[in-house]
Design an enzyme around this catalytic site. Structure first.
Site, mmCIF file in Angstrom:
data_model
loop_
_atom_site.group_PDB
_atom_site.id
_atom_site.type_symbol
_atom_site.label_atom_id
_atom_site.label_comp_id
_atom_site.label_asym_id
_atom_site.label_seq_id
_atom_site.Cartn_x
_atom_site.Cartn_y
_atom_site.Cartn_z
ATOM 1 C CG HIS A 137 -3.034 -0.701 -6.580
ATOM 2 N ND1 HIS A 137 -3.416 -0.052 -5.435
ATOM 3 C CD2 HIS A 137 -2.984 -2.014 -6.237
ATOM 4 C CE1 HIS A 137 -3.576 -0.913 -4.446
ATOM 5 N NE2 HIS A 137 -3.320 -2.121 -4.918
ATOM 6 C CD GLU A 145 -2.911 3.349 -5.262
ATOM 7 O OE1 GLU A 145 -3.914 2.649 -5.527
ATOM 8 O OE2 GLU A 145 -1.858 2.878 -4.837
ATOM 9 N NE ARG A 171 -4.264 -1.458 0.137
ATOM 10 C CZ ARG A 171 -4.392 -2.554 -0.616
ATOM 11 N NH1 ARG A 171 -3.411 -2.909 -1.441
ATOM 12 N NH2 ARG A 171 -5.477 -3.294 -0.561
HETATM 13 C C1 GLV Z 1 -4.815 -5.224 -3.906
HETATM 14 O O1 GLV Z 1 -4.084 -4.315 -3.628
HETATM 15 C C2 GLV Z 1 -5.412 -6.071 -2.933
HETATM 16 O O2 GLV Z 1 -5.375 -5.755 -1.737
HETATM 17 O O3 GLV Z 1 -5.973 -7.109 -3.334
#
Ligand code: GLV
Length: 327
Positions: A287, A268, A239
């Site tokens: 991401h 984001e 994260r």
């Molecule tokens: C993606 O970042 C997730 O947490 O699945």
């Protein structure tokens, strides 16, 4: 029998959506951007369940107007967007999609690691922008060796362990820091435990795999970045807020470290004006670590399975807040 109402906050892959639509009275948010908070509040007020994404903030403000909401089935392994304490207090179940994305996410951490180590993105731009004029040159785009280097894994959960497993093929020495020691993995994967400061001082590549919580917010800050080797690279696909981006920018521009590869950002989508994007020694992705055809489809299926289990009166297979069973 009246069907239960579900608000699905985005079009998740068809394999799961089909099941949800068949079994429930489902409404799907079809914009590609997340529904505004006000929309989530309005919809939550009328449904029995939400199928959510990590970009949807779901907290007391939502719960306060949602008397019939019983379960939130998140399409992700991380769930820092959901106020779990408030959900549990109100007897609302929260589920996620663990395990299925572990290997896919570990693969991508390695894609980032290799890209920043061997300057893959820079090399690509070099050719496309017409800079390749001299054929083969002895010092063209020198990178850093991955094989035989020291890898530092911060957070040895499922994904951290899968990243560590891959390091064996590169003959790396692997250190890890985690809140719990994992003696079995130390033995089977040949890992050595280190406190975080030592890991940062000794590693050539540092890969972050912790969930975002109060205690991991800016876990990698200015002091920690200063401990790293000048030749080291940091990889983050956990994260964004785990790394202090302002401090990271300083570290990269003042030469405290050599590079960074990021699939996640403090905010984001990150702005195109994020100064990190101006740096050649930074590799970025939007991401997408779990984004493979098979994994995203399986995640969608798991969302459906969790919802169905709950409304069939079973404990959902991926229940996050088990304390809710006591409420
Ligand atoms: C993606 O970042 C997730 O947490 O699945």
């Amino acid at each position: 029998m009246q069907k239960h109402k579900v608000f699905v906050t985005r079009e998740i892959p068809e394999r799961g959506l089909r099941i949800i639509k068949k079994r429930f009275d489902a409404e799907v948010w079809t914009d590609s951007a997340s529904p505004p908070k006000q929309v989530i509040i309005q919809k939550a007020a009328k449904v029995d369940a939400l199928a959510s994404l990590l970009t949807d903030k779901i907290d007391a403000e939502v719960f306060d107007v949602a008397p019939s909401l019983k379960i939130i089935a998140q399409f992700a392994v991380g769930y820092d967007n959901i106020d779990i304490k408030e959900a549990t207090k109100r007897g609302i179940y929260v589920t996620n999609t663990p395990r299925v994305l572990t290997e896919t996410t570990a693969d991508f951490a390695w894609a980032l690691l290799m890209a920043v180590a061997r300057r893959v993105v820079e090399a690509d731009k070099y050719i496309r922008s017409g800079k390749w004029k001299v054929g083969w040159h002895p010092t063209m785009i020198l990178g850093r060796d991955v094989y035989g280097a020291t890898l530092g894994i911060v957070g040895l959960g499922r994904i951290g362990a899968a990243v560590a497993k891959r390091a064996r093929g590169f003959d790396m020495r692997t250190l890890y820091y985690s809140t719990t020691r994992r003696p079995n993995l130390e033995k089977t994967l040949g890992l050595a435990f280190a406190d975080l400061d030592t890991l940062l001082q000794k590693s050539d590549f540092i890969s972050i795999h912790v969930p975002l919580m109060k205690k991991t917010y800016h876990l990698i800050d200015e002091r920690k970045l200063k401990l790293m080797k000048k030749t080291a690279c940091i990889i983050n696909n956990s994260r964004g807020p785990v790394v202090d981006e302002k401090a990271l920018y300083k570290a990269l521009t003042e030469g405290w470290i050599a590079g960074a590869a990021l699939d996640v950002f403090e905010h984001e989508p990150t702005s195109v004006d994020n100064p990190l994007l101006k740096l050649d020694n930074v590799v970025v992705a939007p991401h997408i670590s779990s984004s493979s055809y098979e994994t995203r489809s399986r995640m969608a299926e798991m969302v459906a399975e969790n919802l169905i289990a709950f409304f069939d009166g079973r404990i959902p297979p991926n229940l996050v807040n088990r304390e809710v069973l006591k409420t």
